[in-house]
Design an enzyme around this catalytic site. Structure first.
Site, PDB file in Angstrom:
ATOM      1  CG  ASP A 326      22.239 109.078  34.617  1.00 14.74           C
ATOM      2  OD1 ASP A 326      21.908 108.348  35.562  1.00 14.74           O
ATOM      3  OD2 ASP A 326      22.404 108.658  33.459  1.00 14.74           O
ATOM      4  CB  CYS A 433      16.197 100.630  23.460  1.00 16.29           C
ATOM      5  SG  CYS A 433      14.614 100.126  22.738  1.00 16.29           S
TER       6      CYS A 433
END
Length: 544
Positions: A326, A433
């Site tokens: 990432d 989230c």
């Protein structure tokens, strides 16, 4: 070799001996005066640098037109071609010349017959290929005959090897075997199971392999960028289609080893989904996404993948590689699904039948032609729970995410003020989230990680908004050292907390003591030097 263990007897480097051998073919490498007849064991793929050529390889029955190959004296390109459709009566009758030219033009080969001619598109003149049928020519003859073509036209090389057409006719597949001056070979097909063992010992939950042709994913990526769904992540548009072209990101890449690592912390109970869902209903509690409560996953997974590379290098010698987690323009989910780690969920995350989606992804780009692992079928069916339960409706369609509405993007990547229309929908989520994952029924199969790295740090597992707003910048840096949270900085951390405080103050039924603590926490930052924090604090104070 420590954790890497040892190779089995069939994986040990092979030193071909002189004399006849039934499964040994003769191959010739000729590069500016360097030539040598090297026995090459059929279907073996050594992972060594070759002098003067780096590994020449093209997988059978698959076109690999742009595989970068890096010798010590220059750069070449390998391809796979189809052999003429005719029977071979003599060993060595069907010959393929791979002519690699680094600079200048290269004379046409003798003639072509149902072959590909693939131009080099990244800085080199071209790579010409020709098939020749002449029962009277030995492998050494044509190379010496045509060596004069190389003169004055840049570094050129040829690889010549016999390959008969299959019985019964049809197109034969010429397999450009790997040749090393040291005459050592490793069978990568047999090495792969050992790589999987090492990966498991290093804490990786699963690994796979895929090729580098992601061209079919380019239209979707282009459409997503053109729609502006990346928001303020301008680097995504700047990288453009490079994200879908691994060989441009790391020249010489032939295969990508993908990895996933489960991250549910030790001690997670079977009712964890219900517990996490309930936390969003406690307005005074600050909710940090599960993955970010422990150590920085970039560091943990990158370190494990680097150790995996070390294990491979101990077995086969140095090879080209680069690790990503990432942290670069890489289509991680696309590579993961193509290598069989799972399928793409409608929320765009990768799903696995045995692990849900609660795992990190990482990649190891390599210049080895490893066997590709099979893909898996999708199992979302008609389910739309992730789309229905997204608080901000950021999943605008199946497999389509508008990051500008995503709470993870808004609380982590977005640096400016948050759209006022979205602020009440964020609730008490202060970093990331998990709602789309909590809604997914496949996460009942999510696995607890054996690693201690994902244990929640003090203050990040269960703290009130007021408590976290009391952290000074120095305390924030101290508590988030080695955490993924630190990258957003103290000001953005305060912006998120202030927003959550405003949402909590607008909730009916809060206890007087909690309400007062939030007021005091907000008032301490009214004059914060960052105007974004100032504006957010004032908005929240006006909500009571």
């Amino acid at each position: 070799m420590g954790m890497c263990g040892t190779l089995g007897p069939r994986l040990q480097p092979t030193l071909p001996l002189g004399g006849a051998c039934a499964d040994v073919d003769t191959a010739l490498v000729f590069v500016e005066g360097f030539k040598g007849n090297h026995p090459v064991r059929g279907r073996q793929l050594p992972g060594h640098f070759v002098w003067p050529f780096h590994e020449l390889e093209a997988r059978p029955c698959k076109d690999v037109p742009k595989t970068g190959v890096f010798p010590l004296l220059g750069v070449a390109e390998t391809v796979k071609i189809k052999m003429p459709n005719r029977p071979s009566t003599l060993a060595g009758a069907d010959l393929v010349w791979l002519n690699h030219c680094i600079s200048g033009a290269f004379d046409a080969a003798l003639y072509t017959c149902r072959t590909q001619q693939v131009p080099h598109q990244r800085g080199f003149a071209r790579a010409q290929i020709a098939a020749q049928f002449d029962a009277c020519i030995t492998p050494l003859g044509p190379c010496l005959q045509r060596s004069s073509q190389c003169g004055g036209k840049g570094l050129c090389g040829r690889f010549v090897g016999p390959q008969a057409c299959p019985a019964g006719g049809g197109d034969g597949a010429f397999y450009n075997r790997w040749v090393t001056a040291q005459r050592t070979q490793i069978d990568l097909l047999e090495l792969w199971p050992q790589i999987q063992v090492w990966a498991g010992e290093l804490g990786l939950s699963q690994i796979g392999v895929t090729g580098i042709d992601l061209s079919s994913a380019e239209p979707g990526l282009s459409a997503w960028l053109e729609a502006g769904f990346q928001g303020s992540m301008h680097y995504m548009a700047a990288h453009g289609l490079k994200r879908a072209r691994p060989a441009e990101l790391v020249p010489g890449t032939v295969s990508v080893i993908t990895a996933r690592m489960d991250y549910l912390p030790q001690g997670t109970t079977s009712d964890w989904v219900a517990r996490e869902t309930a936390r969003s209903l406690q307005p005074g509690e600050a909710v940090v996404s599960l993955y970010a409560r422990g150590r920085d996953y970039h560091k943990v997974l990158r370190s494990r993948l680097q150790k995996l590379q070390d294990c491979i290098a101990q077995a086969i010698g140095p090879f080209g590689h680069r690790v990503f987690t990432d942290s670069a323009p890489v289509m991680e989910a696309e590579l993961a699904t193509r290598s069989g780690l799972g399928w793409r969920g409608k929320h765009t995350l990768v799903l696995n039948r045995e692990a849900g989606s609660m795992f990190f992804l990482g990649e190891l780009f390599v210049d080895l032609a490893l066997p590709e692992t099979p893909t898996v079928s999708a199992h979302c069916g008609q389910c739309s729970a992730c789309m229905d339960l997204c608080p901000t409706q950021a999943i605008v369609g199946p497999y389509k995410l508008d990051a500008r509405r995503c709470i993870s993007y808004l609380t982590i990547e977005h640096a400016g003020p948050i759209d006022e229309a979205l602020r009440p929908l964020i609730g008490n989520r202060i970093y990331g989230c998990d709602d789309c994952q909590l809604a997914c029924p496949w996460n009942k199969f999510a696995q607890v990680s054996p690693l201690p790295d994902w244990q929640a740090r003090e203050g990040l597992g269960a703290s009130s908004i007021a408590e976290l707003m009391a952290w000074s910048e120095a305390e924030f840096l101290r508590r988030t050292e080695g955490s993924a949270i630190r990258r957003i900085g103290h000001a953005r951390w305060l912006r998120n907390l202030a927003l959550a405080a405003g949402n909590a103050l607008a909730t009916a039924g809060m206890k007087a003591g909690e309400r007062q603590a939030l007021h005091q926490a907000l008032n301490r930052h009214v004059a914060h030097p960052d105007p974004v924090v100032q504006e957010q604090v004032q908005w929240s104070l006006n909500r009571c």
